[in-house]
Write a protein that holds these residues in place. Sequence first.
Motif, PDB file in Angstrom:
ATOM      1  N   GLU A  59      51.242  62.969  10.614  1.00  0.00           N
ATOM      2  CA  GLU A  59      50.238  64.029  10.683  1.00  0.00           C
ATOM      3  C   GLU A  59      49.383  63.897  11.943  1.00  0.00           C
ATOM      4  O   GLU A  59      49.075  64.896  12.609  1.00  0.00           O
ATOM      5  CB  GLU A  59      49.376  63.988   9.431  1.00  0.00           C
ATOM      6  N   LEU A  60      48.990  62.643  12.277  1.00  0.00           N
ATOM      7  CA  LEU A  60      48.200  62.438  13.491  1.00  0.00           C
ATOM      8  C   LEU A  60      49.002  62.801  14.734  1.00  0.00           C
ATOM      9  O   LEU A  60      48.465  63.412  15.674  1.00  0.00           O
ATOM     10  CB  LEU A  60      47.750  60.976  13.556  1.00  0.00           C
ATOM     11  N   ALA A  61      50.291  62.468  14.764  1.00  0.00           N
ATOM     12  CA  ALA A  61      51.124  62.819  15.915  1.00  0.00           C
ATOM     13  C   ALA A  61      51.261  64.328  16.056  1.00  0.00           C
ATOM     14  O   ALA A  61      51.269  64.855  17.176  1.00  0.00           O
ATOM     15  CB  ALA A  61      52.504  62.165  15.769  1.00  0.00           C
ATOM     16  N   ARG A  62      51.356  65.030  14.948  1.00  0.00           N
ATOM     17  CA  ARG A  62      51.426  66.487  15.028  1.00  0.00           C
ATOM     18  C   ARG A  62      50.145  67.076  15.596  1.00  0.00           C
ATOM     19  O   ARG A  62      50.174  68.010  16.416  1.00  0.00           O
ATOM     20  CB  ARG A  62      51.693  67.047  13.638  1.00  0.00           C
ATOM     21  N   VAL A  63      48.999  66.511  15.194  1.00  0.00           N
ATOM     22  CA  VAL A  63      47.722  67.000  15.732  1.00  0.00           C
ATOM     23  C   VAL A  63      47.635  66.730  17.232  1.00  0.00           C
ATOM     24  O   VAL A  63      47.234  67.601  18.014  1.00  0.00           O
ATOM     25  CB  VAL A  63      46.553  66.331  14.979  1.00  0.00           C
ATOM     26  N   ARG A  64      48.035  65.507  17.643  1.00  0.00           N
ATOM     27  CA  ARG A  64      47.987  65.189  19.076  1.00  0.00           C
ATOM     28  C   ARG A  64      48.942  66.074  19.873  1.00  0.00           C
ATOM     29  O   ARG A  64      48.634  66.486  20.998  1.00  0.00           O
ATOM     30  CB  ARG A  64      48.356  63.718  19.273  1.00  0.00           C
ATOM     31  N   LEU A  65      50.101  66.371  19.326  1.00  0.00           N
ATOM     32  CA  LEU A  65      51.051  67.233  20.011  1.00  0.00           C
ATOM     33  C   LEU A  65      50.491  68.645  20.173  1.00  0.00           C
ATOM     34  O   LEU A  65      50.630  69.263  21.237  1.00  0.00           O
ATOM     35  CB  LEU A  65      52.370  67.275  19.237  1.00  0.00           C
TER      36      LEU A  65
END
Length: 315
Positions: A97-103
């Motif tokens: 989820e954090l990687a999706r937000v950063r992307l």
Amino acid sequence: MAPPTSRRSGFSKRAQYGTFLGYVAAFAGMLAGALVLVVAFMNRDAFSGLRGAAGDVVAPAGRTMAAGRASAHDLGAVLSGYLTSGASHARMQRELELARVRLAEARALEDENRHLRALLALREVPDRPIAFARMIASSASSTRRFATISAGAGQGIAVGMPVRTPRGLVGRVLEVSRTTARVLLVTDPESLVPVQRARDGVAALAQGHGDGTLQLRLINLGINPIKPGDVFVTSGSGGLYAPGTAVAVVIEVTRDGAIARVLGDPATVDYVAIYPVFAQAAAMPEALTAPPVAEPAALPRRKPGAKAATAGAAD
């Protein structure tokens, strides 16, 4: 009367023969063992067949024990994975989820930068040198720091152009002649280069000391964040030097800045590259990206009335 300390085995012939045969068997065993040891020492392959047969006999038991160890290890790994799978799955879900937000944030920043560049009509400035030259001289005893390079106006060199080595910035062109040019080194006390820390952009001004080092002075005074080992690069302020060129590395921290060692030391290189002024390159990128074309040397321009004066002199 006290009994005797040593007692014979008796008067039985069978017992006496048994004791004698025991000594004979022990002696024969020691003799056979010594013989086997000598043979094994003299010929290492003498009992290879016996060793192979013994290995074949105990091989099933060894395989059974190895399979048991592997099964126990696999069982422990399965139990450990079963007990920790829930926490691992939850942690991986949070990281995803954090990687999706950063992307999503990175894509938004990329779109914003593209729109801003379109609005400002900015273009990438090619990192293409004007010429390459040899470092043919440099000041050693004077407090001023100058160098002479083997390229001048004939190679397109102009005043103000940055001079670099593969390691970093050397200085800028101060004077130009036909085939040579004089360079003001960054270590000269009159040299002032806007720089920033490479990892976070802390702004400073790099001024030469005249002794091969630079004095870094922070623009925003306060708590000094500089640490030994920090690398400073050009910031692009002023439009003279392109941003991102390595300048110096910090060796000592002071109250309002630091003392840094120059990376592009002219004493360690033989050749340098001369680049266009950053502001001019950003204003005219097409002229820099176009392939060079050999043109005839331009005739010197005459002032108005020069033709008439020349004609009068001829008369």
